[in-house]
Design a protein around this motif. Sequence first.
Motif, short mmCIF file in Angstrom:
data_model
loop_
_atom_site.label_atom_id
_atom_site.label_comp_id
_atom_site.label_asym_id
_atom_site.label_seq_id
_atom_site.Cartn_x
_atom_site.Cartn_y
_atom_site.Cartn_z
N LEU A 1 0.58 -1.21 -0.16
CA LEU A 1 -0.09 0.05 -0.07
C LEU A 1 0.75 1.42 0.14
O LEU A 1 0.42 2.25 -0.79
CB LEU A 1 -0.92 0.12 1.36
N ARG A 2 1.99 1.15 0.73
CA ARG A 2 2.91 2.20 0.74
C ARG A 2 3.62 2.68 -0.70
O ARG A 2 3.36 3.67 -1.11
CB ARG A 2 3.94 2.12 1.86
N ARG A 3 3.71 1.63 -1.12
CA ARG A 3 4.27 1.60 -2.67
C ARG A 3 3.37 2.13 -3.64
O ARG A 3 3.63 3.21 -4.50
CB ARG A 3 4.95 0.47 -3.13
N LYS A 4 2.23 1.78 -3.69
CA LYS A 4 1.28 2.44 -4.39
C LYS A 4 0.91 3.69 -4.11
O LYS A 4 0.61 4.72 -5.13
CB LYS A 4 -0.14 1.38 -4.35
N GLY B 1 1.78 12.71 5.38
CA GLY B 1 0.56 12.42 6.22
C GLY B 1 -0.06 11.34 5.74
O GLY B 1 -0.50 10.60 6.43
N SER B 2 -0.01 11.08 4.32
CA SER B 2 -0.56 9.68 4.01
C SER B 2 0.30 8.63 4.41
O SER B 2 -0.30 7.39 4.91
CB SER B 2 -0.43 9.78 2.20
N LEU B 3 1.58 8.49 4.41
CA LEU B 3 2.37 7.54 5.15
C LEU B 3 2.13 7.38 6.57
O LEU B 3 2.27 6.24 6.80
CB LEU B 3 3.88 7.71 4.48
N SER B 4 1.83 8.48 7.12
CA SER B 4 1.46 8.38 8.52
C SER B 4 0.36 7.66 9.13
O SER B 4 0.18 7.08 10.10
CB SER B 4 1.93 9.72 9.41
N LEU C 1 -5.55 3.26 8.44
CA LEU C 1 -6.69 2.76 7.60
C LEU C 1 -6.48 1.37 7.35
O LEU C 1 -7.76 0.83 6.90
CB LEU C 1 -6.26 3.86 6.07
N ASN C 2 -5.28 0.76 7.01
CA ASN C 2 -5.30 -0.63 6.79
C ASN C 2 -5.88 -1.66 7.60
O ASN C 2 -6.80 -2.25 7.39
CB ASN C 2 -3.64 -0.96 6.77
N THR D 1 -5.79 4.50 -1.91
CA THR D 1 -5.10 3.38 -2.21
C THR D 1 -5.69 2.30 -1.50
O THR D 1 -5.91 1.12 -1.90
CB THR D 1 -3.79 3.48 -1.82
N VAL D 2 -6.00 2.37 -0.44
CA VAL D 2 -6.85 1.59 0.55
C VAL D 2 -8.11 0.88 0.06
O VAL D 2 -8.25 -0.16 -0.14
CB VAL D 2 -6.75 1.73 2.16
#
Length: 273
Positions: free
Chosen positions: A13-16, A31-34, A39-40, A75-76
């Motif tokens: 998910l991080r890669r995408k 913030g998306s990575l944090s 969310l996952n 992404t999720v």
Amino acid sequence: MTAKELKDKSIELRRKTLEIIYNAKAGHTGGSLSILDILNVLYNRIMNVSPENFNDANRDRYIQSKGHSVEALYTVLADRGFFPEEDLMTLCQYQSPYIGHPTKGVNGMEQNTGGLGHGLPICCGNALAAKKDNSGVKVFTVLGDGEMAEGSNWEAMMFAAHYKLDNLCAILDYNKLQITGSNAEVMGLEPVAKKLEAFGWAVKEVDGHDYDALIETFESLPFEEGKPSFVIAHTVKGKGVSFMENNIKWHHGVPSAEQMEMAREELLIKEEV
């Protein structure tokens, strides 16, 4: 999903998430990575929501108050099958519904958000309606720590406590950095747990990247009967990519081709471990 399965999925998910930001040449990377691990866990373990039941009144609700970190949410949602993954590559392109903040034009999105301080009040209305319907619906939101300076959040907190909305869970993405500096420099939050408790919420603190801890925390909801629940999730801005972690420039930084390749290699190594 188990904690191990969720942790493994987070790398993909991080890669995408990074790929769509790189392709769009826009996005709120740090913030998306944090928030991605949160969310996952919510979408793959905790919430009763799916593409199949999204029109069911008894589905759980997720409303992202921290709307600018929408890339992780896109992404999720794509991974869960709410829309084709290839749609992600249209992010921020002309006439694409996949814009820089959540919009109901995207399947799986509950509300348009992005005006900071708006998400929690909307969640309060959803949670109160669910209570009046005597349904088992749970309502979740993620707030940014910089967003906590908005007075509308604190009004909503009073409302939620007054109406005993124990079907509501707010999650603070506490990465301690915002667009112009650290929280301590711009608008200090501490002692945030005591403030929230004083407003009538049941509070727990957790490592926002520890899957076992996140699962245990969310599966113990509500923390106290008759009180809304608040999760202070201690996170790392830019989590998962070493040169992005705790670096304010990645609040809305877009990786260069070289940086993107470095990030891919780091995530590939983690996937193989």
